[in-house]
Design a protein around this motif. Structure first.
Motif, PDB file in Angstrom:
ATOM      1  N   ASP A  25      22.724  36.555  25.693  1.00  0.00           N
ATOM      2  CA  ASP A  25      23.095  37.978  25.735  1.00  0.00           C
ATOM      3  C   ASP A  25      22.714  38.698  24.439  1.00  0.00           C
ATOM      4  OD1 ASP A  25      24.835  36.682  24.090  1.00  0.00           O
ATOM      5  OD2 ASP A  25      26.661  37.567  24.919  1.00  0.00           O
ATOM      6  N   TYR A  26      21.731  38.152  23.728  1.00  0.00           N
ATOM      7  CA  TYR A  26      21.319  38.767  22.460  1.00  0.00           C
ATOM      8  C   TYR A  26      19.848  38.469  22.213  1.00  0.00           C
ATOM      9  CZ  TYR A  26      21.190  34.090  20.502  1.00  0.00           C
ATOM     10  OH  TYR A  26      20.857  32.779  20.264  1.00  0.00           O
ATOM     11  N   CYS A  27      19.289  39.168  21.237  1.00  0.00           N
ATOM     12  CA  CYS A  27      17.933  38.869  20.766  1.00  0.00           C
ATOM     13  C   CYS A  27      17.893  39.126  19.263  1.00  0.00           C
ATOM     14  CB  CYS A  27      16.910  39.744  21.488  1.00  0.00           C
ATOM     15  SG  CYS A  27      15.225  39.307  21.064  1.00  0.00           S
ATOM     16  N   VAL A  28      17.321  38.202  18.516  1.00  0.00           N
ATOM     17  CA  VAL A  28      17.190  38.329  17.065  1.00  0.00           C
ATOM     18  C   VAL A  28      15.706  38.476  16.727  1.00  0.00           C
ATOM     19  CG1 VAL A  28      17.572  37.222  14.825  1.00  0.00           C
ATOM     20  CG2 VAL A  28      19.244  36.925  16.664  1.00  0.00           C
ATOM     21  N   ILE A  29      15.354  39.569  16.043  1.00  0.00           N
ATOM     22  CA  ILE A  29      13.971  39.791  15.605  1.00  0.00           C
ATOM     23  C   ILE A  29      13.988  39.913  14.089  1.00  0.00           C
ATOM     24  CG2 ILE A  29      11.932  41.288  15.764  1.00  0.00           C
ATOM     25  CD1 ILE A  29      14.507  41.720  18.376  1.00  0.00           C
ATOM     26  N   ALA A  30      13.095  39.196  13.423  1.00  0.00           N
ATOM     27  CA  ALA A  30      13.100  39.206  11.958  1.00  0.00           C
ATOM     28  C   ALA A  30      11.681  39.231  11.411  1.00  0.00           C
ATOM     29  CB  ALA A  30      13.833  37.976  11.432  1.00  0.00           C
ATOM     30  N   ALA A  31      11.535  39.843  10.240  1.00  0.00           N
ATOM     31  CA  ALA A  31      10.238  39.857   9.548  1.00  0.00           C
ATOM     32  C   ALA A  31      10.483  40.021   8.058  1.00  0.00           C
ATOM     33  CB  ALA A  31       9.369  40.992  10.074  1.00  0.00           C
ATOM     34  N   ASP A  32       9.542  39.515   7.263  1.00  0.00           N
ATOM     35  CA  ASP A  32       9.661  39.734   5.819  1.00  0.00           C
ATOM     36  C   ASP A  32       9.112  41.127   5.487  1.00  0.00           C
ATOM     37  OD1 ASP A  32       6.943  38.939   6.355  1.00  0.00           O
ATOM     38  OD2 ASP A  32       6.677  38.786   4.191  1.00  0.00           O
ATOM     39  N   LYS A 202      11.788  40.118   0.778  1.00  0.00           N
ATOM     40  CA  LYS A 202      13.045  40.332   1.515  1.00  0.00           C
ATOM     41  C   LYS A 202      12.852  39.974   2.977  1.00  0.00           C
ATOM     42  CE  LYS A 202      14.629  44.604   0.553  1.00  0.00           C
ATOM     43  NZ  LYS A 202      14.137  45.164  -0.740  1.00  0.00           N
ATOM     44  N   LEU A 203      13.928  39.580   3.618  1.00  0.00           N
ATOM     45  CA  LEU A 203      13.917  39.312   5.055  1.00  0.00           C
ATOM     46  C   LEU A 203      14.731  40.391   5.747  1.00  0.00           C
ATOM     47  CD1 LEU A 203      13.432  37.540   7.569  1.00  0.00           C
ATOM     48  CD2 LEU A 203      15.420  36.202   6.903  1.00  0.00           C
ATOM     49  N   GLU A 204      14.134  41.034   6.735  1.00  0.00           N
ATOM     50  CA  GLU A 204      14.831  42.051   7.523  1.00  0.00           C
ATOM     51  C   GLU A 204      15.119  41.462   8.909  1.00  0.00           C
ATOM     52  OE1 GLU A 204      14.157  46.712   8.862  1.00  0.00           O
ATOM     53  OE2 GLU A 204      12.430  45.477   8.383  1.00  0.00           O
ATOM     54  N   ILE A 205      16.389  41.473   9.296  1.00  0.00           N
ATOM     55  CA  ILE A 205      16.800  40.904  10.586  1.00  0.00           C
ATOM     56  C   ILE A 205      17.405  42.004  11.450  1.00  0.00           C
ATOM     57  CG2 ILE A 205      18.262  39.188  11.733  1.00  0.00           C
ATOM     58  CD1 ILE A 205      18.310  37.637   9.069  1.00  0.00           C
ATOM     59  N   ARG A 215      21.408  45.678  11.825  1.00  0.00           N
ATOM     60  CA  ARG A 215      20.407  45.190  10.867  1.00  0.00           C
ATOM     61  C   ARG A 215      21.060  44.404   9.745  1.00  0.00           C
ATOM     62  NH1 ARG A 215      15.186  47.867  11.035  1.00  0.00           N
ATOM     63  NH2 ARG A 215      15.170  49.283  12.802  1.00  0.00           N
ATOM     64  N   GLU A 216      20.365  43.363   9.299  1.00  0.00           N
ATOM     65  CA  GLU A 216      20.819  42.571   8.150  1.00  0.00           C
ATOM     66  C   GLU A 216      19.636  42.368   7.210  1.00  0.00           C
ATOM     67  OE1 GLU A 216      22.674  38.811   8.927  1.00  0.00           O
ATOM     68  OE2 GLU A 216      23.816  39.572  10.641  1.00  0.00           O
ATOM     69  N   GLN A 217      19.925  42.079   5.946  1.00  0.00           N
ATOM     70  CA  GLN A 217      18.865  41.752   4.999  1.00  0.00           C
ATOM     71  C   GLN A 217      19.225  40.520   4.189  1.00  0.00           C
ATOM     72  OE1 GLN A 217      17.584  45.021   2.525  1.00  0.00           O
ATOM     73  NE2 GLN A 217      15.987  45.531   4.002  1.00  0.00           N
TER      74      GLN A 217
END
Length: 223
Positions: A25-32, A202-205, A215-217
């Motif tokens: 029931d979720y999706c996590v997308i992340a990039a530097d 940095k990592l952006e989530i 959003r998280e960092q």
């Protein structure tokens, strides 16, 4: 003395890594957030993630000028869709639109490598992974960019996606909880940053679930 010719290319590779993981029931997308060219860092604070719709987010690595052009095309096509249908595109519909947009430019491609993540019509997490000319697949997790060769084997080891050849088809979503998926993504990037010079800073989530987008960092290596 041999005559040397100057070579010019319309493309560059600005590096960077993207990861997406889909759950029940979720999706996590992340990039530097590092953008480089060759051995030079152009900026340490460039977001590779864009929100395309309320339940759909895209992360892109490759040539960031082409990524920007692609984002503008998708935004305008989505606006037209909203005026015609009086609703936002679903994530699977946006996935097909992105494939068509990339394939349309196949003879002079957008040099961008994308992962699209979000929630489908049933509220399940979905991840679509692409090549530069629009070939795509719905998967449970994916990685694109300069660090993908380091991250994908690790994700395969941890998550072991069911084979697309299995009948009846097995759901591609990963068995992890949302917090476990976020921790896994953080571990991926912490490892990749140690070996890939184009990933870091940095990592952006971005986390999509029934409550909306969050959003998280997290800080990564700066060298």
């Amino acid at each position: 003395m041999t005559k040397q010719q100057a070579n010019w290319s319309p493309y560059d590779n600005n590096g960077g890594t993207c990861v997406a993981v889909a759950g029940a029931d979720y999706c996590v997308i992340a990039a530097d957030t590092r953008m480089s060219t060759g051995y030079n860092i152009l900026t340490r604070d460039y977001s590779k993630i864009i929100k395309l719709a309320d339940k759909c987010v895209m992360a892109s690595s490759g040539f960031q000028a082409d990524v920007r052009a692609l984002q503008k095309v998708l935004a305008s096509r989505h606006l037209i869709y909203q005026h015609q249908h009086n609703k936002q595109m679903s994530c699977p519909a946006m996935g097909q639109l992105l494939s068509n947009t990339l394939y349309y430019k196949r003879f002079f491609p957008y040099y961008s490598f994308n992962v699209l993540g979000g929630l489908d019509n049933e509220g399940k997490g979905c991840v679509f992974t692409y090549d530069a000319v629009g070939s795509y697949e719905r998967v449970g997790y994916s990685s694109q960019g300069s660090g993908s060769t380091l991250i994908m084997p690790f994700l395969d080891n941890q998550l072991k996606s069911p084979s697309p050849l299995l009948l009846p088809a097995v759901d591609a979503v990963t068995p992890l909880s949302e917090s476990e998926a976020i921790d896994l993504v953080k571990t991926c990037f912490a490892s990749a940053t140690e070996r890939d010079i184009y990933t870091g800073d940095k990592l952006e989530i971005v986390v999509l679930n029934t409550d909306g987008i969050r959003r998280e960092q997290m800080d990564l290596r700066k060298d």
